[in-house]
Design an enzyme around this catalytic site. Sequence first.
Site, PDB file in Angstrom:
ATOM      1  N   GLY A 122     -63.491 -64.842 -45.715  1.00  0.00           N
ATOM      2  CA  GLY A 122     -64.291 -65.484 -46.739  1.00  0.00           C
ATOM      3  C   GLY A 122     -63.475 -66.534 -47.466  1.00  0.00           C
ATOM      4  O   GLY A 122     -62.245 -66.423 -47.556  1.00  0.00           O
ATOM      5  N   LYS A 123     -64.125 -67.562 -47.964  1.00  0.00           N
ATOM      6  CA  LYS A 123     -63.443 -68.571 -48.771  1.00  0.00           C
ATOM      7  C   LYS A 123     -64.472 -69.259 -49.651  1.00  0.00           C
ATOM      8  O   LYS A 123     -65.592 -69.538 -49.226  1.00  0.00           O
ATOM      9  CB  LYS A 123     -62.754 -69.601 -47.887  1.00  0.00           C
ATOM     10  CG  LYS A 123     -61.886 -70.599 -48.654  1.00  0.00           C
ATOM     11  CD  LYS A 123     -60.660 -69.939 -49.299  1.00  0.00           C
ATOM     12  CE  LYS A 123     -59.645 -69.505 -48.260  1.00  0.00           C
ATOM     13  NZ  LYS A 123     -58.343 -69.119 -48.862  1.00  0.00           N
ATOM     14  N   GLY A 124     -64.081 -69.514 -50.889  1.00  0.00           N
ATOM     15  CA  GLY A 124     -64.965 -70.201 -51.815  1.00  0.00           C
ATOM     16  C   GLY A 124     -64.261 -71.403 -52.409  1.00  0.00           C
ATOM     17  O   GLY A 124     -63.052 -71.576 -52.255  1.00  0.00           O
ATOM     18  N   SER A 169     -68.157 -69.440 -48.188  1.00  0.00           N
ATOM     19  CA  SER A 169     -68.361 -69.251 -46.751  1.00  0.00           C
ATOM     20  C   SER A 169     -67.968 -67.841 -46.345  1.00  0.00           C
ATOM     21  O   SER A 169     -66.871 -67.372 -46.668  1.00  0.00           O
ATOM     22  CB  SER A 169     -67.529 -70.271 -45.963  1.00  0.00           C
ATOM     23  OG  SER A 169     -67.668 -70.072 -44.578  1.00  0.00           O
TER      24      SER A 169
END
Length: 387
Positions: A102-104, A57
Amino acid sequence: MGNVWDSARHYLNTAARAIDLEPEITERLMTPMRFVEFTIPVRMDNGEKKIFHAYRSHHCDVLGPCKDGTRVKPDLTPEEIKALSMFMSIKHAIGDIPAGGGKGGIKADPSSMSKGEYERLIRGFIRRLVPKGPHVDVPGADIGTGKEQMAWMLDEYEQITGTHCPAAINDKPSELGGSQGGFEATGRGVALCTIQACKELGMAPAKSTLAIQGFGQVGSVAGRILFEEGFRVVCVSDIHGAIYNSDGIDIAALTEHVEKTQTVTGFSGAQPVDSGKMMEQDVDVLVPAAVQDVINADNADKVKAKLVVEAANGPVTPEADEVLSRKGVRIVPDVLANSGGAIVCHFERIQGLGNDWWEEDKVYQMLEKRILGAYEEVSRLAAELKV
């Protein structure tokens, strides 16, 4: 609230109304600017191929490239990743960091995989992500990932691109361009915010009792620093149980015990207590440093602490937040309290882009200046808005 994404949007709406933010901007921030879901095929040790679901994201890149963590756990949801990317946008803004959120994540159970299987999964994540580099998207570590996994990510990125680029991945080992002080960054930031909040409330460390829920990387570092500052840590818990000593727990000795046994339980310097009552301990300072939603509508009215420092992401639900506010409990929000890791990740990227590596003392000095400056600004704004 139904989940952490609902909670995140609730808090964003509340903040937007408090500062009279333009509706168009609020609407823009309510949804990630980009969200991708993809699959990673992995050849398991038994020869079978297994498909894993993954997410990334990008919440907002107005301030700079989207950054950070990669979370791996079996019950991961897309909503969790979206919420965490929003939190990262806010952390970066609070810390005056030129980066977006951001984050994954990968829906998988690392404990059920061999090291070879897990390495293939992590490398597959980078290949399927189609990395854009340090000026667009910078993955980092989170629950289920650490320095070793970031080393795999960096190696895979550099093989794909044919470049040497340490700034492309955060939270790496220092031997590969990671920053000194990275391991302690989040916990140290939590401790600094706790100390500053206690000063504002007139709470002397030597006369203040403290409970820490979660004694992993963040909780253990924060606990050690606060113990060294003179706080009386009377209760500590982890996923296995909780321990209590009204005279105070020797955090240095507890850390040695945990290194040997992997749990706080069984520590000779304290007695076992019900971990389910952790949030209800009669202490001055409560530091939830594990998972989200641990202070909720069911137990908020039983919280006795004067100060709650959110070391974990989203440990207090919106319903509980209202209860604590009515009771006059001071809360240091997660986007400030645990932003130390995001701040040092920013330092890591600076060092990587400039090929100029800092000593640990400089990192800690810069972290303290940055996070206490953010604390002062947030505290001033909270007083101004009476929230």
